[in-house]
Design a protein around this motif. Structure first.
Motif, PDB file in Angstrom:
ATOM      1  N   GLU A 117       0.803  -1.225   0.000  1.00 35.63           N
ATOM      2  CA  GLU A 117       0.000   0.000   0.000  1.00 35.63           C
ATOM      3  C   GLU A 117       0.837   1.277   0.000  1.00 35.63           C
ATOM      4  N   ALA A 118       2.125   1.169   0.202  1.00 33.31           N
ATOM      5  CA  ALA A 118       2.972   2.351   0.375  1.00 33.31           C
ATOM      6  C   ALA A 118       2.959   3.266  -0.849  1.00 33.31           C
ATOM      7  N   ASP A 119       3.042   2.651  -2.011  1.00 34.37           N
ATOM      8  CA  ASP A 119       3.118   3.440  -3.239  1.00 34.37           C
ATOM      9  C   ASP A 119       1.902   4.354  -3.359  1.00 34.37           C
ATOM     10  N   ALA A 120       0.713   3.776  -3.073  1.00 39.93           N
ATOM     11  CA  ALA A 120      -0.523   4.553  -3.170  1.00 39.93           C
ATOM     12  C   ALA A 120      -0.604   5.597  -2.049  1.00 39.93           C
ATOM     13  N   ALA A 121      -0.066   5.231  -0.877  1.00 45.19           N
ATOM     14  CA  ALA A 121      -0.187   6.138   0.287  1.00 45.19           C
ATOM     15  C   ALA A 121       0.716   7.364   0.136  1.00 45.19           C
ATOM     16  N   LYS A 122       1.836   7.178  -0.517  1.00 50.59           N
ATOM     17  CA  LYS A 122       2.802   8.271  -0.717  1.00 50.59           C
ATOM     18  C   LYS A 122       3.106   9.045   0.585  1.00 50.59           C
ATOM     19  N   PRO A 123       3.676   8.367   1.543  1.00 47.81           N
ATOM     20  CA  PRO A 123       3.938   9.035   2.825  1.00 47.81           C
ATOM     21  C   PRO A 123       5.209   9.901   2.790  1.00 47.81           C
ATOM     22  N   ASP A 124       5.276  10.867   3.732  1.00 47.42           N
ATOM     23  CA  ASP A 124       6.515  11.640   3.898  1.00 47.42           C
ATOM     24  C   ASP A 124       7.492  10.903   4.811  1.00 47.42           C
ATOM     25  N   LEU A 125       6.941  10.040   5.654  1.00 46.68           N
ATOM     26  CA  LEU A 125       7.765   9.406   6.705  1.00 46.68           C
ATOM     27  C   LEU A 125       7.233   7.999   7.000  1.00 46.68           C
ATOM     28  N   PHE A 126       8.152   7.064   7.202  1.00 41.11           N
ATOM     29  CA  PHE A 126       7.740   5.723   7.662  1.00 41.11           C
ATOM     30  C   PHE A 126       7.892   5.680   9.187  1.00 41.11           C
ATOM     31  N   LEU A 127       6.871   5.195   9.868  1.00 40.08           N
ATOM     32  CA  LEU A 127       6.965   4.972  11.323  1.00 40.08           C
ATOM     33  C   LEU A 127       6.737   3.479  11.533  1.00 40.08           C
ATOM     34  N   LEU A 128       7.833   2.743  11.783  1.00 36.58           N
ATOM     35  CA  LEU A 128       7.744   1.280  11.771  1.00 36.58           C
ATOM     36  C   LEU A 128       8.012   0.675  13.152  1.00 36.58           C
ATOM     37  N   ASP A 129       7.131  -0.259  13.491  1.00 40.33           N
ATOM     38  CA  ASP A 129       7.412  -1.041  14.706  1.00 40.33           C
ATOM     39  C   ASP A 129       8.595  -1.956  14.380  1.00 40.33           C
ATOM     40  N   TYR A 130       9.475  -2.155  15.347  1.00 41.56           N
ATOM     41  CA  TYR A 130      10.681  -2.956  15.075  1.00 41.56           C
ATOM     42  C   TYR A 130      10.393  -4.446  15.183  1.00 41.56           C
ATOM     43  N   MET A 131       9.650  -4.829  16.240  1.00 42.11           N
ATOM     44  CA  MET A 131       9.391  -6.257  16.462  1.00 42.11           C
ATOM     45  C   MET A 131       8.009  -6.608  15.939  1.00 42.11           C
ATOM     46  N   MET A 132       7.970  -7.290  14.840  1.00 44.87           N
ATOM     47  CA  MET A 132       6.666  -7.725  14.306  1.00 44.87           C
ATOM     48  C   MET A 132       6.793  -9.169  13.845  1.00 44.87           C
ATOM     49  N   PRO A 133       5.704  -9.923  13.949  1.00 44.71           N
ATOM     50  CA  PRO A 133       5.770 -11.295  13.430  1.00 44.71           C
ATOM     51  C   PRO A 133       5.866 -11.258  11.899  1.00 44.71           C
ATOM     52  N   GLY A 134       6.408 -12.281  11.309  1.00 42.86           N
ATOM     53  CA  GLY A 134       6.605 -12.269   9.857  1.00 42.86           C
ATOM     54  C   GLY A 134       7.765 -11.358   9.526  1.00 42.86           C
ATOM     55  N   MET A 135       7.483 -10.308   8.781  1.00 43.41           N
ATOM     56  CA  MET A 135       8.563  -9.359   8.469  1.00 43.41           C
ATOM     57  C   MET A 135       8.737  -8.409   9.647  1.00 43.41           C
ATOM     58  N   ASN A 136       9.954  -8.271  10.113  1.00 46.63           N
ATOM     59  CA  ASN A 136      10.152  -7.293  11.187  1.00 46.63           C
ATOM     60  C   ASN A 136      10.385  -5.909  10.587  1.00 46.63           C
ATOM     61  N   GLY A 137      10.599  -4.926  11.412  1.00 48.81           N
ATOM     62  CA  GLY A 137      10.722  -3.542  10.949  1.00 48.81           C
ATOM     63  C   GLY A 137      11.815  -3.349   9.907  1.00 48.81           C
ATOM     64  N   GLU A 138      12.973  -3.959  10.168  1.00 46.36           N
ATOM     65  CA  GLU A 138      14.101  -3.787   9.233  1.00 46.36           C
ATOM     66  C   GLU A 138      13.800  -4.409   7.874  1.00 46.36           C
ATOM     67  N   GLU A 139      13.191  -5.592   7.905  1.00 44.59           N
ATOM     68  CA  GLU A 139      12.858  -6.272   6.633  1.00 44.59           C
ATOM     69  C   GLU A 139      11.805  -5.477   5.868  1.00 44.59           C
ATOM     70  N   THR A 140      10.857  -4.921   6.633  1.00 43.72           N
ATOM     71  CA  THR A 140       9.817  -4.110   6.001  1.00 43.72           C
ATOM     72  C   THR A 140      10.457  -2.902   5.304  1.00 43.72           C
ATOM     73  N   LEU A 141      11.397  -2.292   6.003  1.00 41.86           N
ATOM     74  CA  LEU A 141      12.061  -1.111   5.433  1.00 41.86           C
ATOM     75  C   LEU A 141      12.787  -1.483   4.138  1.00 41.86           C
ATOM     76  N   ARG A 142      13.475  -2.631   4.178  1.00 39.47           N
ATOM     77  CA  ARG A 142      14.189  -3.068   2.972  1.00 39.47           C
ATOM     78  C   ARG A 142      13.213  -3.224   1.801  1.00 39.47           C
ATOM     79  N   GLY A 143      12.030  -3.780   2.099  1.00 41.98           N
ATOM     80  CA  GLY A 143      11.004  -3.945   1.055  1.00 41.98           C
ATOM     81  C   GLY A 143      10.513  -2.589   0.551  1.00 41.98           C
TER      82      GLY A 143
END
Lengths: 566, 126
Positions: free
Chosen positions: B44-70
């Motif tokens: 959804e990020a492309d459509a959302a076009k945010p100025d800033l990502f606010l990511l939780d670090y510990m998440m099941p599945g992809m964690n914050g760092e992996e999400t950022l890489r994506g």
């Protein structure tokens, strides 16, 4: 001269001649064989032959009896002389060997032998007429003295060990026998006490036992010269690992104990022992076989030589367990923080009125919920901190900092908390600058803990005084309150986890009970110490002593990592 | 630097999403697009076009760092600043995340009354 017959021999000869004559006459008569004694009959017509025989026999028996008595008396006299000689010898032997004193039945000293004077270190004149209990370790209250003297008063001999105090206050262990002496009427008139000093043999025994214990300890023990680092002692475990023998040990140096031994690092680690900043230093070292912890102390032996004693313990398993525990605590802490985020967030938003107006009563309730969720969070943080320190995962990057500025910052940072408690903080120091090697964040945690504790225990409107002074080789930070004080019985537990002084004055105060435990560990990791002085009803001063770098090293150098001083 | 207006917030905990949304929208007057997982965020990020990502670090599945890489793989979002939120408070974690490009690391529990200020202050430092 040789042929001269003495009066003694002549007397003996007459006696024997008479006896033999009497016997011959008697036997001759008994056998009815007169032996030409007609001449005798002619010479002594007044006596019949029978009479002569009877008288002869009587005289013989009499002379024999007299002679026997004489011999017995001589024998007795010789025995007495011998006994006297033996007794004299015994007395000399006893006086030469033992420590002897004679007292009256109440314990007043009548006489002492030379050994007594030498062993106890008193002048004889200072002892005579004094009570013997003056030499007992506990004086007149000495339980053994009282028991022994009660027994001798009952007429029985007492034997046992007692501890005596020499004139220079040294402790002496004596094997002692007290013999009550009685006069002809059976009255108890004196006690003779014979003592043998067994202090040295006891010490030697204790040393031997300790050595056996040390030899067989599972931990490795090394004793070596503090200057040359040449080995003096290694126990079996140590020698086995280093492949040393009793014979090869004297030629070894502590550097030979491990191929990775680094003299420079070692000298840096033990430096606090020489400067007096620490009594023990602990190294965590990774060796081939696993993780080991080496605790080293410095001591001066009986010859006045400085020695290091290092005890090496395999901590592989313990470290594994600590890591596993920290991991569990971290996970639990994370799992608790997540719901707390929602609870605290929701409460803050509600209180702010951003999600709609709330009544005063509802706000009071929200304040309570908010305060307690904060408290819960503090506990979670503290437990995590404590586990991190225990597992050695809390890093202390020590860097030089000016404590004067640091304490000014601490006062500013904690002002908010002081205001909440209606307590002010006042910082005073005669020093313009005081450089110490600290990890600022952790040291601020300690100061915040001490200052918030002081504020919590201060009376309403009170002042908490923060001080900084130079004391010996340390900087001393003091945090003083005018609170209710800390009872003596809390001294042993105040730095233990979950200790809270709720009942000092009946007022319950909030806190996790972990603050001082954490502070203590942080200060130890700085090579310092934390302690307090307190007076009930007047107040308490907690103080932190931090090593002050030497004058020529005011710039400070970073303490090596992985070392903790106690 | 332009004003901070829109934040893409990713956190697997629904309650925290509600608190953060209210904090950012009501207290901070920011637009927020929220996702409950890293995968949803990447979609959804492309459509959302945010100025800033606010990511939780510990998440099941992809964690914050992996999400950022994506998220960084999405054209146009390579340089969007990122702030992590974490309930892990070890300083080494924060430092590692900052070294990897995070402009701020916010510890949980966060204060919803101050979250917005924290975001804006980090934004202002850019």
């Amino acid at each position: 001269m040789g042929r001269k017959i003495s009066a003694q021999s002549l007397y003996q000869m007459v006696i024997w001649a008479t006896i033999i004559l009497g016997m011959v006459l008697s036997i001759g008569t008994i056998l009815h064989q007169p032996m030409g004694l007609k001449g005798l009959r002619t010479i002594t017509p007044a006596f019949s032959l029978d009479q002569i025989i009877v008288y002869g026999l009587l005289i013989s028996v009499l002379v024999l009896a007299l002679n026997r008595r004489n011999q017995i008396m001589k024998l007795q006299s010789r025995l007495l002389e011998q006994q006297a000689r033996e007794y004299g010898l015994q007395e000399r032997a006893m006086n030469a060997h033992a420590i002897v004193s004679i007292t009256d039945p109440n314990g007043k000293i009548i006489s002492v032998n030379d050994n007594f004077v030498t062993a106890m270190g008193y002048d004889r004149a200072d002892l005579i007429d004094q009570s013997i209990n003056m030499i007992y370790w506990n004086g007149p209250d000495d339980a053994i003295f009282n028991a022994a003297h009660a027994r001798s008063k009952s007429g029985a001999v007492w034997s046992g060990e007692n501890i005596l105090r020499r004139s220079d206050n040294a402790k002496l262990i004596m094997q002692c026998t007290i013999v009550p002496l009685h006069d002809k009427q059976g009255r108890h008139v004196k006690n003779m006490t014979i003592r043998t000093d067994i202090t040295e043999s006891r010490k030697a025994e204790a040393d031997r036992s300790l050595k056996v214990l040390l030899d067989n300890l599972h931990d490795e023990v090394y004793i070596y010269d503090a200057d040359s680092l040449d080995m003096r002692y290694a126990n079996f475990s140590a020698m086995a690992r280093c492949e040393w023998t009793r014979e090869s040990l004297p030629a070894k140096n502590i550097a030979d104990s491990d191929p990775s031994f680094n003299l420079k690092v070692f000298r840096a680690h033990v430096a606090p022992l020489f400067s007096g900043h620490a009594e023990t230093v602990t190294f965590d070292v990774a060796q081939k076989k696993g993780q080991v912890e080496i605790k080293t102390r410095l001591y001066t032996d009986e010859k006045g030589e400085r020695m290091f004693v290092s005890v090496l313990r395999d901590t592989t398993e313990r470290k594994k367990l600590e890591r596993a525990k920290l991991e569990t605590v971290s996970v639990v802490s994370h799992e608790l923080r997540t719901p707390l985020t929602s609870i605290k967030g929701a409460l803050r938003l509600l209180k702010s009125g951003k999600v709609g107006p709330i009544s005063d009563a509802a706000k009071t309730m929200l304040d309570i919920a908010d305060r307690n969720s904060e408290r819960l969070l503090l506990v979670v943080n503290d437990i995590l901190d404590l586990e991190k320190i225990k597992a050695g995962k809390m890093k202390f990057d020590l860097a030089p900092a000016d404590l004067v500025n640091f304490l000014r910052d601490a006062v500013a940072m904690n002002k908010g908390y002081g205001d909440e408690q209606n307590v002010s903080f006042a910082f005073e120091t005669p020093l313009a600058k005081a450089t110490a090697n600290i990890e600022s964040n952790r040291m601020m945690q300690v100061l915040s803990n001490l200052m918030s504790n002081a504020a919590k225990f201060s009376p309403d409107g009170g002042v908490v005084r923060i001080s900084l002074e130079h004391k010996g080789k340390s900087w001393r930070i003091g945090v003083t309150d005018n609170g209710p004080g800390i009872p003596d019985e809390a001294r042993g537990t105040i730095f233990e986890s979950f200790t809270q002084l709720d009942n000092v004055d009946g007022i319950k105060r909030s806190g996790t009970g972990l603050g001082l435990t954490i502070s203590n560990k942080i200060i130890r990791a700085h090579g310092g110490r934390i302690d307090y002085q307190s007076e009930i009803g007047k107040g308490t001063t907690f103080f932190v002593d931090l090593p002050a770098p030497a004058e020529d090293d005011q710039s400070g150098s970073s303490c090596p990592q992985g070392i903790a001083a106690e | 630097m332009a004003e901070l207006r829109k934040v893409l917030h990713v956190d697997d905990d629904e309650d925290i999403r509600v608190i953060a949304k209210m904090s950012l929208e009501v207290v901070g007057d920011l637009a927020v697009h929220q996702c409950s997982s890293g995968m949803q965020a990447i979609n959804e990020a492309d459509a959302a076009k945010p100025d800033l990502f606010l990511l939780d670090y510990m998440m099941p599945g992809m964690n914050g760092e992996e999400t950022l890489r994506g998220l960084r793989q999405i054209p146009g979002l390579e340089n969007v600043p990122v702030i992590f939120m974490t309930a892990r408070v070890q300083p080494d974690v924060s430092e590692a995340l900052k070294r990897d490009g995070a402009i701020e690391v916010i510890a949980k529990p966060f204060d919803p009354m101050e979250l917005c200020d924290q975001l804006r202050q980090a934004w202002a430092r850019l």
